[in-house]
Scaffold this motif. Structure first.
Motif, mmCIF file in Angstrom:
data_model
loop_
_atom_site.group_PDB
_atom_site.id
_atom_site.type_symbol
_atom_site.label_atom_id
_atom_site.label_comp_id
_atom_site.label_asym_id
_atom_site.label_seq_id
_atom_site.Cartn_x
_atom_site.Cartn_y
_atom_site.Cartn_z
ATOM 1 N N THR A 102 -5.824 -2.558 71.865
ATOM 2 C CA THR A 102 -6.246 -3.661 71.130
ATOM 3 C C THR A 102 -6.485 -3.004 69.756
ATOM 4 O OG1 THR A 102 -8.747 -3.619 71.529
ATOM 5 C CG2 THR A 102 -7.282 -4.873 72.913
ATOM 6 N N ARG A 103 -7.053 -3.931 68.970
ATOM 7 C CA ARG A 103 -7.377 -3.277 67.621
ATOM 8 C C ARG A 103 -8.370 -2.067 67.669
ATOM 9 N NH1 ARG A 103 -12.575 -4.761 66.371
ATOM 10 N NH2 ARG A 103 -13.516 -6.131 67.412
ATOM 11 N N ASN A 127 1.603 -4.517 72.240
ATOM 12 C CA ASN A 127 -0.066 -4.359 72.646
ATOM 13 C C ASN A 127 -0.539 -5.615 71.682
ATOM 14 O OD1 ASN A 127 -0.363 -2.111 74.158
ATOM 15 N ND2 ASN A 127 0.659 -1.016 72.490
ATOM 16 N N SER A 133 -5.902 -6.183 63.119
ATOM 17 C CA SER A 133 -5.561 -4.614 63.275
ATOM 18 C C SER A 133 -4.756 -4.265 62.130
ATOM 19 C CB SER A 133 -4.543 -4.612 64.530
ATOM 20 O OG SER A 133 -5.405 -4.526 65.587
#
Length: 287
Positions: A102-103, A127, A133
């Motif tokens: 994730t971010r 993803n 992000s």
């Protein structure tokens, strides 16, 4: 041993098979689809510590999550610090698509200065990075002075952060290949106009399936007409239908005219153009 390929070993056996330290001269590691988990990444990375010259880390299709990548990045950051002054060291290829990150991972990577100074290829596609992000990725790109290829497809990237991302890509002196396809989030076309017009060594750009509006496509076409550098050989803009996969019809006359325009700019264009978007581009550039 310079390369290790354990693709498609199941149930984390990539970590279980490795005994003793990795060979010091190991440079290329591929462990695709081996069901590595955050827990299994710890012994795997401990084994990798024996290799001091890693240049390719391909760990795609493993559910390592942010925790597993954090363990790997810690090792790569230390190793990269030792390689920065080595004139013979190769740029780093980091391939972490389909890893359920994730971010958080984007933020972690942005805080790895040694790694970023070596980074030549980043594949982080498929993803769930999300809108937040984009800013972290822009920082990663700006700090990665050797970066030539960045793959950001299927990452749910959107929002105003795209402007930061586009600015970083447009001003980067070495990026040749960008894949931002299939984000389906009405990607801000303003950032991509800057990339099309100003990225001086760019060779390939894919923006397919992003729900870019008709005006956005027209703006990108105008940016293309202003481009001075002749390096761009592939520009993919198709599939901007609101309901993927593409369902709108093709207009042969418009299709041919746009192909002529793009060919004059040394561009091979994606054939998946819808009639409405194509005609809008044609009217703007007066073909």
């Amino acid at each position: 041993v310079a390369a290790l390929n354990l693709d498609s070993l199941v149930k984390g056996s990539a970590a279980n098979l490795l005994q003793g330290p990795a060979p010091n001269r190991l440079t290329n590691v591929a462990v695709n689809n081996c069901e590595l988990t955050p827990e299994l990444m710890k012994p795997f990375v401990a084994w990798l510590a024996g290799a001091s010259q890693l240049s390719t880390m391909d760990i795609r299709h493993n559910p390592i999550h942010d925790e597993g990548l954090a363990v790997l990045l810690e090792l790569i950051e230390v190793q990269s610090g030792h390689l920065l002054d080595d004139p013979d060291s190769e740029p780093l290829s980091l391939m972490i698509a389909h890893c359920d990150i994730t971010r958080i991972s984007c933020e972690l990577l942005s805080k790895c200065p040694n790694t970023l100074k070596r980074l030549g290829t980043l594949d982080i596609g498929f993803n769930p990075l999300g809108e937040e992000s984009s800013v972290s990725l822009a920082s990663v790109i700006t700090a990665s002075s050797k970066l030539e290829k960045v793959l950001l497809h299927h990452c749910n990237l959107s929002g105003e952060g795209i402007l930061h991302l586009g600015s970083a890509l447009a001003s980067h002196p070495f990026i040749k290949d960008i894949d931002f396809s299939c984000n389906f989030t009405r990607a801000n076309s303003e950032g991509w106009c800057a990339v099309v017009e100003k990225a001086t060594v760019l060779e390939q750009l894919s923006l397919t399936d992003n729900e870019i509006t008709t005006k956005g496509l027209s703006d990108i076409a105008l940016a293309l007409s202003k481009r001075v550098s002749p390096t761009l050989v592939s520009l993919q803009l198709g599939g901007q239908s609101k309901t993927p996969p593409l369902a709108n019809a093709k207009n042969p006359a418009a299709h041919n005219a746009v192909s002529d325009l793009l060919n004059r700019n040394r561009v091979v264009h994606d054939s998946r153009w819808g009639a409405k978007e194509t005609v809008s581009v044609l009217s703007l550039i007066h073909i």
